[in-house]
Design an enzyme around this catalytic site. Structure first.
Site, PDB file in Angstrom:
ATOM      1  N   LYS A   1       0.834  -1.204   0.000  1.00 43.81           N
ATOM      2  CA  LYS A   1       0.000   0.000   0.000  1.00 43.81           C
ATOM      3  C   LYS A   1       0.872   1.260   0.000  1.00 43.81           C
ATOM      4  O   LYS A   1       0.568   2.236  -0.692  1.00 43.81           O
ATOM      5  CB  LYS A   1      -0.938  -0.010   1.216  1.00 43.81           C
ATOM      6  CG  LYS A   1      -2.030  -1.067   1.089  1.00 43.81           C
ATOM      7  CD  LYS A   1      -2.789  -1.323   2.378  1.00 43.81           C
ATOM      8  CE  LYS A   1      -3.720  -2.534   2.197  1.00 43.81           C
ATOM      9  NZ  LYS A   1      -4.427  -2.950   3.401  1.00 43.81           N
TER      10      LYS A   1
ATOM     11  N   GLN B   1      -4.912  -2.104   9.744  1.00 43.31           N
ATOM     12  CA  GLN B   1      -4.632  -3.360   9.050  1.00 43.31           C
ATOM     13  C   GLN B   1      -5.110  -4.536   9.903  1.00 43.31           C
ATOM     14  O   GLN B   1      -4.727  -4.664  11.070  1.00 43.31           O
ATOM     15  CB  GLN B   1      -3.125  -3.467   8.770  1.00 43.31           C
ATOM     16  CG  GLN B   1      -2.735  -4.677   7.960  1.00 43.31           C
ATOM     17  CD  GLN B   1      -3.249  -4.623   6.517  1.00 43.31           C
ATOM     18  OE1 GLN B   1      -3.274  -3.567   5.877  1.00 43.31           O
ATOM     19  NE2 GLN B   1      -3.684  -5.767   6.013  1.00 43.31           N
TER      20      GLN B   1
ATOM     21  N   ASP C   1     -11.159   2.111   3.404  1.00 40.65           N
ATOM     22  CA  ASP C   1     -11.546   0.708   3.180  1.00 40.65           C
ATOM     23  C   ASP C   1     -13.065   0.571   3.065  1.00 40.65           C
ATOM     24  O   ASP C   1     -13.567  -0.495   2.697  1.00 40.65           O
ATOM     25  CB  ASP C   1     -11.067  -0.178   4.342  1.00 40.65           C
ATOM     26  CG  ASP C   1      -9.672  -0.754   4.083  1.00 40.65           C
ATOM     27  OD1 ASP C   1      -9.231  -0.752   2.925  1.00 40.65           O
ATOM     28  OD2 ASP C   1      -9.039  -1.215   5.067  1.00 40.65           O
TER      29      ASP C   1
END
Ligand code: NAP
Length: 285
Positions: free
Chosen positions: A54, A98, A121
């Site tokens: 990322k 995460q 997200d």
């Protein structure tokens, strides 16, 4: 019939190039680039690889990245304090906790503390609610990427029978909402579905997100259907999807490969959401 292969790598590359232009424009207009913060608790090796990916992709798109690491024994209070600090940091346009987090922490609870306007997200309850209600908001990256691939395949979604296998919060549910918003007639299947092959055979658009290698066979697929394979199953011979690619390719009109189909769209979608979040926050100032 031999299906057209939907090239996710190429679609993702074009999206990333577009996002890079938008990030540069944002930096020009506001004197700072959009920013993506990641929070990783502990040292799960797979998570470390995803986080590194990322940050690399962010850098290539001209997005600043902020890599926050906490030890595996970090307290809930430590993680909450960091999320709250980043919620208030104007340099941070988007934030990711995460997953998985260590067992003493609750990943769903922590993700839910991310400001919905920074929820790149698209996983908070507010983001899911905005999607369900058709309100503007940040959408989960993988199902958004599938919508891009369906557009690339020129799938006609209006009035089409769309079948999604899998009902996870991460993928299946938001995928169903997006297909519904695009005027498809949507069926969501799961482990309790009575006759999965027969339900799949109705589909003009079939999306498989189960996590079972090559489960979807040729005789589950309506001739001429568009098939999107979200599954990522690591076998000794390499990565395979949830669809038996070779045999289904002989029946479908278009199909995504694994690898090189849905996978590359997820990070591209994350970058798109980060720039989108940065713009929304500026507009609201
Ligand atoms: P998940 O949370 O494990 O959900 C799997 C879903 O499949 C559940 O709804 C489950 O039903 C259903 N299922 C399991 N066995 C089934 C069966 N025999 N018949 C019908 N349905 C069955 O997984 P996920 O996070 O949604 O991910 C699914 C797959 O997509 C995984 O392979 C994952 O690696 C992949 N994925 C890829 C990307 C990407 O970037 N390419 C992103 C996300 C996910 P129940 O609800 O009844 O248990």
């Amino acid at each position: 019939m031999s299906a057209r292969i939907i090239d996710g790598k190429a679609v993702a590359a074009r999206l990333r190039a577009r996002v890079a232009e938008q990030a540069a424009q944002f930096a020009h207009d506001h004197g700072r680039p959009p920013g993506l913060a990641t929070i990783m608790v502990g040292d799960d090796p797979a998570s470390a690889v995803y986080v590194a990916g990322k940050h690399k992709a962010s850098g290539e798109a001209g997005i600043a990245s902020f890599d926050h690491r906490l030890p595996a024994d970090a307290s809930r209070e430590d993680v909450v304090a960091l999320i709250e600090r980043l919620n208030g940091d104007p340099e941070v346009s988007g934030m990711i906790v995460q997953l998985p987090v260590p067992a003493h922490l609750d990943g769903v609870e922590l993700t839910g503390l991310v400001d919905a306007d920074k929820d790149v997200d698209g996983l908070t309850a507010l983001s899911a609610g905005r999607l369900a209600l058709g309100l503007p908001g940040l959408r989960p990256c993988t199902p958004s990427g599938v919508m891009d691939l369906l557009a690339e395949a020129e799938a006609d979604l209006t009035g089409a029978e769309a079948v999604v296998i899998g009902r996870s919060n991460l993928f299946g549910k938001p995928m169903a909402q997006m297909l519904l918003a695009a005027n498809a007639t949507v069926t969501v299947c799961h482990s309790r579905t009575r006759d999965l092959p027969a339900t799949c055979r109705r589909a003009d658009v079939l999306v498989a997100a189960v996590g079972r290698a090559e489960m979807v066979k040729a005789d589950w697929v309506k001739p001429g259907a568009v098939v999107v394979d979200v599954g990522m199953n690591r076998l000794a011979g390499g990565l395979v999807g949830d669809v038996a690619f070779a045999e289904v390719s002989a029946v479908a009109a278009a199909i995504t490969p694994v690898p090189g189909g849905v996978g590359p769209m997820t990070i591209a979608g994350l970058l798109r959401n980060t720039v989108e979040a940065a713009r929304l926050q500026e507009a609201r100032r």
